[in-house]
Design a protein around this motif. Structure first.
Motif, PDB file in Angstrom:
ATOM      1  N   TRP A 115      -7.298   2.799   3.245  1.00  0.00           N
ATOM      2  CA  TRP A 115      -7.255   1.349   3.483  1.00  0.00           C
ATOM      3  C   TRP A 115      -7.468   0.983   4.946  1.00  0.00           C
ATOM      4  N   GLN A 116      -6.866   1.710   5.867  1.00  0.00           N
ATOM      5  CA  GLN A 116      -6.946   1.368   7.281  1.00  0.00           C
ATOM      6  C   GLN A 116      -8.092   2.077   7.999  1.00  0.00           C
ATOM      7  N   LEU A 157      -7.161   2.899  -1.686  1.00  0.00           N
ATOM      8  CA  LEU A 157      -5.847   2.709  -1.072  1.00  0.00           C
ATOM      9  C   LEU A 157      -5.574   3.759   0.002  1.00  0.00           C
ATOM     10  N   VAL A 201       0.834  -1.197   0.000  1.00  0.00           N
ATOM     11  CA  VAL A 201       0.000   0.000   0.000  1.00  0.00           C
ATOM     12  C   VAL A 201       0.871   1.250   0.000  1.00  0.00           C
ATOM     13  N   GLY A 204      -9.641  -2.827   9.175  1.00  0.00           N
ATOM     14  CA  GLY A 204      -9.420  -2.573   7.758  1.00  0.00           C
ATOM     15  C   GLY A 204     -10.343  -3.412   6.892  1.00  0.00           C
ATOM     16  N   TRP A 205      -9.801  -3.933   5.813  1.00  0.00           N
ATOM     17  CA  TRP A 205     -10.631  -4.608   4.822  1.00  0.00           C
ATOM     18  C   TRP A 205     -10.681  -6.115   5.026  1.00  0.00           C
TER      19      TRP A 205
END
Length: 295
Positions: free
Chosen positions: A230-231, A227, A214, A285-286
């Motif tokens: 992302w977190q 991106l 990332v 996150g994801w």
């Protein structure tokens, strides 16, 4: 807030009494921002406990949409399928909303939005479609983007209200245009999510740590909002519904969107693998499996 893109720059008096229908993850913080800006807020939600903390800050509780008589602006922030039940009563425009300016901030099909505009025209009421981008995080921060369809004059009337929770407002066209723009936004968002998830999975399979990947991609030509955030903890449960509306709209328009159909299937697969656990993104996150040194 950046100026509304209607070419006039004119601002009318700020409205002071605002109805907020739906006090969930979007509506509750929006109502809070409105109160902080000095507006009088009437909140309506099926859950009597939703937004209860705002009553101490001055929010008036309404039992239903018919309690919005006397409001200057009404924001509809309910789940998309419930929007028509708020705006219409027995198929006609709801009388309680006839004298206020109503903004449909939920995401609904453009055809439904045009139907609501037509009902408003018959009733002599004012209605805008103003779906919101940047999600519940943007609602909490007060930096949402509103994509507005309808009258530019009506938009100028509610600029002061939108300033309470939007950093950007774009007038994209006439009735239904805001919802069409939101569908395009969602189409690109989920396409990007699907591609980023697969790309990072490939990087990890080839031995590159996710955090390093990332970091490397952010200053590259692959940079994207997905991106960049992302977190960020998030809750985006509407992937399947968003893509369904996109595909239905494309069919009605006579367009073939093969990539979008593929993304729809990819998103369903991503959900099944747990990346979108419980329909949303959680605080970690994801939800892709982390390497040991990133756990």
């Amino acid at each position: 807030m950046k100026p509304c893109h209607d070419g006039t720059g004119e601002r009318l008096a700020e409205m002071r009494t605002v109805g907020v229908v739906g006090l969930g993850k979007m509506g509750r913080p929006i109502a809070g921002h409105l109160l902080e800006m000095g507006h009088r807020v009437v909140g309506v939600d099926l859950d009597p406990q939703a937004g209860a903390d705002l009553e101490a800050a001055g929010m008036q509780r309404g039992a239903g949409p018919d309690d919005l008589v006397g409001t200057d602006v009404c924001l509809v922030l309910v789940e998309g399928r419930a929007v028509a039940r708020i705006v219409l009563d027995g198929g006609a425009y709801r009388p309680a909303l006839k004298d206020c300016l109503t903004l449909v901030c939920s995401t609904v099909e453009p055809d439904l939005m045009r139907t609501l505009h037509a009902a408003a025209d018959v009733a002599g009421a004012r209605l805008l479609d103003a779906p919101l981008c940047r999600g519940d995080h943007g609602a909490r921060q007060g930096d949402l983007l509103a994509l507005v369809g309808g009258s530019g004059t009506a938009l100028r009337e509610c600029e002061g209200v939108l300033q309470a929770f939007c950093s950007d407002v774009v007038h994209v066209g006439g009735p239904g245009a805001g919802q069409a723009a939101k569908l395009v936004n969602n189409m690109l968002l989920w396409s990007n999510i699907a591609s980023v998830v697969e790309a990072l999975q490939l990087g990890e399979a080839l031995g590159v740590r996710r955090a390093a990947m990332v970091e490397a991609l952010l200053p590259s030509s692959a940079r994207s909002w997905v991106l960049e955030t992302w977190q960020r903890p998030r809750d985006l449960p509407w992937a399947h519904e968003d893509m369904r509306m996109v595909l239905e709209a494309s069919t009605e328009a006579g367009l073939s969107l093969p990539l979008t159909g593929l993304v729809h299937e990819l998103i369903k697969g991503t959900r099944a693998r747990g990346v979108l656990r419980d329909g949303g993104f959680q605080a970690d996150g994801w939800l892709m499996p982390a390497y040991e040194d990133e756990a």
